[in-house]
Motif scaffolding. Structure first.
Motif, mmCIF file in Angstrom:
data_model
loop_
_atom_site.group_PDB
_atom_site.id
_atom_site.type_symbol
_atom_site.label_atom_id
_atom_site.label_comp_id
_atom_site.label_asym_id
_atom_site.label_seq_id
_atom_site.Cartn_x
_atom_site.Cartn_y
_atom_site.Cartn_z
ATOM 1 N N ILE A 119 0.864 -1.177 0.000
ATOM 2 C CA ILE A 119 0.000 0.000 0.000
ATOM 3 C C ILE A 119 0.905 1.233 0.000
ATOM 4 C CG2 ILE A 119 -1.707 1.325 1.301
ATOM 5 C CD1 ILE A 119 -2.742 -1.328 2.425
ATOM 6 N N PHE A 120 0.664 2.137 -0.924
ATOM 7 C CA PHE A 120 1.440 3.370 -1.020
ATOM 8 C C PHE A 120 0.516 4.545 -0.738
ATOM 9 C CE2 PHE A 120 3.103 6.924 -3.700
ATOM 10 C CZ PHE A 120 4.280 7.140 -3.000
ATOM 11 N N ASN A 121 0.874 5.359 0.265
ATOM 12 C CA ASN A 121 0.047 6.533 0.580
ATOM 13 C C ASN A 121 0.859 7.823 0.582
ATOM 14 O OD1 ASN A 121 1.436 6.403 3.003
ATOM 15 N ND2 ASN A 121 -0.373 6.523 4.322
ATOM 16 N N GLY A 122 1.847 7.874 -0.330
ATOM 17 C CA GLY A 122 2.610 9.112 -0.483
ATOM 18 C C GLY A 122 3.480 9.431 0.715
ATOM 19 N N TRP A 123 4.117 8.403 1.314
ATOM 20 C CA TRP A 123 5.035 8.594 2.434
ATOM 21 C C TRP A 123 4.328 9.119 3.685
ATOM 22 C CZ3 TRP A 123 5.776 10.920 -2.382
ATOM 23 C CH2 TRP A 123 6.591 10.202 -3.260
ATOM 24 N N GLY A 124 3.141 8.563 3.936
ATOM 25 C CA GLY A 124 2.409 8.953 5.140
ATOM 26 C C GLY A 124 1.314 9.973 4.892
#
Length: 361
Positions: free
Chosen positions: A108-113
């Motif tokens: 899951i990638f959420n833009g580094w938090g």
């Protein structure tokens, strides 16, 4: 299934990248934007001297990409909003029990938090697109993670940082045991070496909150390359000193005490934004080569090439000016993702050939 993430030094089928496009990361002004287009292109062309490169390109940038990359880099059109392939792209794995099978972990990638500035929802789907294009089995993960947040030795050990996988803006309910169990399932690691933090600049608004791939990596099982800041005026002087002490007292999955190879930072301490995180650790190992970040300091850049060629015997190091990449929050390793070459199904059968189709242009 027994998935395992190979070490970067193992043979590659190709390297994947993503071409810059308009947005917050690219920045404002044609001259400034051009520095990104050229840095990404120069990196791709340097890699292409050693192995095939496929560049994912947003349709709005196809003409520019073709002009800068020529015939040496394959172009694959797909929508993008970010262009740090290491972090949103697939982490490739192999199954030692099933020769010829390639897997692709979709974190899951959420833009580094999920910071307010980040644009990431479109690029978060790229891992599945690439997996389908290369015929990889999808390994879907519930962990919010990025490829730059892990480094493996290929034999069961992973380096990672407390401030990435345990970041409450990424995995608010995670603890170390849960993270380690998910990494064991997806990339086959048995021993996690947790670093307490990364480099100072990486905690700025546009940082990753401590990616390991800018501070430490495995040159080989039992052997760790470590960023070293020699100037006490830089906050990373203390950071890297403490990390070395920690690593010297660690063992890997096989029980080996780690040999630490220092890679000194360049001399520059600051830019217009503050203390820099310029690091030669953010290199990419490719077939017969190493693509190394350069910082416009000939003596320091040459010293880094010499150290890395010694750490990866038989490979030739080449330097690409990475200052425009670091100005946007990362380096050469951050914008690339290697696809390993999978072993043949049977002895004497040629190894799997690249499978890129569909969006190719």
């Amino acid at each position: 299934m027994a998935w395992r993430m190979p070490h970067e030094r193992d043979p590659h089928e190709r390297t994947w990248m993503a071409f810059p496009r308009a947005g917050k990361t690219l920045g404002e002004g044609a001259e400034h934007q051009e520095t990104a287009y050229r840095a990404w292109s120069e990196t791709a062309l340097a890699i292409a001297e050693f192995e095939p490169v496929t560049m994912v390109v947003d349709p709005t940038e196809t003409a520019r990409a073709k002009n800068l990359l020529g015939q040496d880099v394959e172009i694959y059109e797909a929508p993008l909003d970010e262009f740090w392939m290491r972090d949103f792209g697939p982490t490739f794995v192999i199954d030692d029990e099933r020769p010829g099978v390639l897997g692709a972990v979709d974190w899951i990638f959420n833009g580094w938090g999920a910071p307010a500035w980040a644009e990431w929802q479109v690029s978060a789907g790229i891992a599945r697109i690439i997996a389908a294009e290369v015929g990889a089995e999808l390994v879907s993960s519930v962990l919010v993670n990025e490829g730059g947040g892990i480094h493996v030795d290929g034999e069961g050990t992973v380096l990672l940082t407390d401030t990435v996988q345990l970041d409450p803006n990424r995995n608010p309910f995670a603890d170390k045991l849960r993270v380690e169990a998910e990494l064991a399932r997806t990339i086959g690691t048995e021993k996690a070496i947790w670093l307490p933090r990364g480099l100072t600049r990486d905690y700025d608004d546009y940082g990753t909150n401590g990616h390991v791939d800018i501070v430490a990596t495995f040159a080989a099982p039992g052997q760790v390359l470590l960023h070293r800041q020699d100037d006490p005026a830089h906050p990373d002087f203390a950071v890297t000193r403490d990390l070395k002490t920690l690593l010297e007292n660690e063992t890997d999955a096989a029980g080996r005490t780690l040999e630490i190879i220092d890679v000194p930072a360049p001399a520059t301490l600051r830019d217009a934004e503050g203390f820099v995180d310029w690091s030669y650790l953010n290199h990419l190992v490719v077939n017969d080569g190493i693509v190394v970040c350069g910082f416009g300091e000939p003596a320091a850049d040459a010293r880094a090439r010499e150290i890395l060629e010694g750490a990866y015997p038989g490979r030739r190091a080449v330097t690409v000016d990475a200052r425009p990449i670091f100005a946007r929050g990362g380096g050469i390793h951050c914008i690339t993702q290697q696809q390993p070459r999978v072993p043949s199904q049977q002895p004497g059968v040629p190894e799997q050939q690249p499978q890129v189709a569909g969006g190719q242009s």
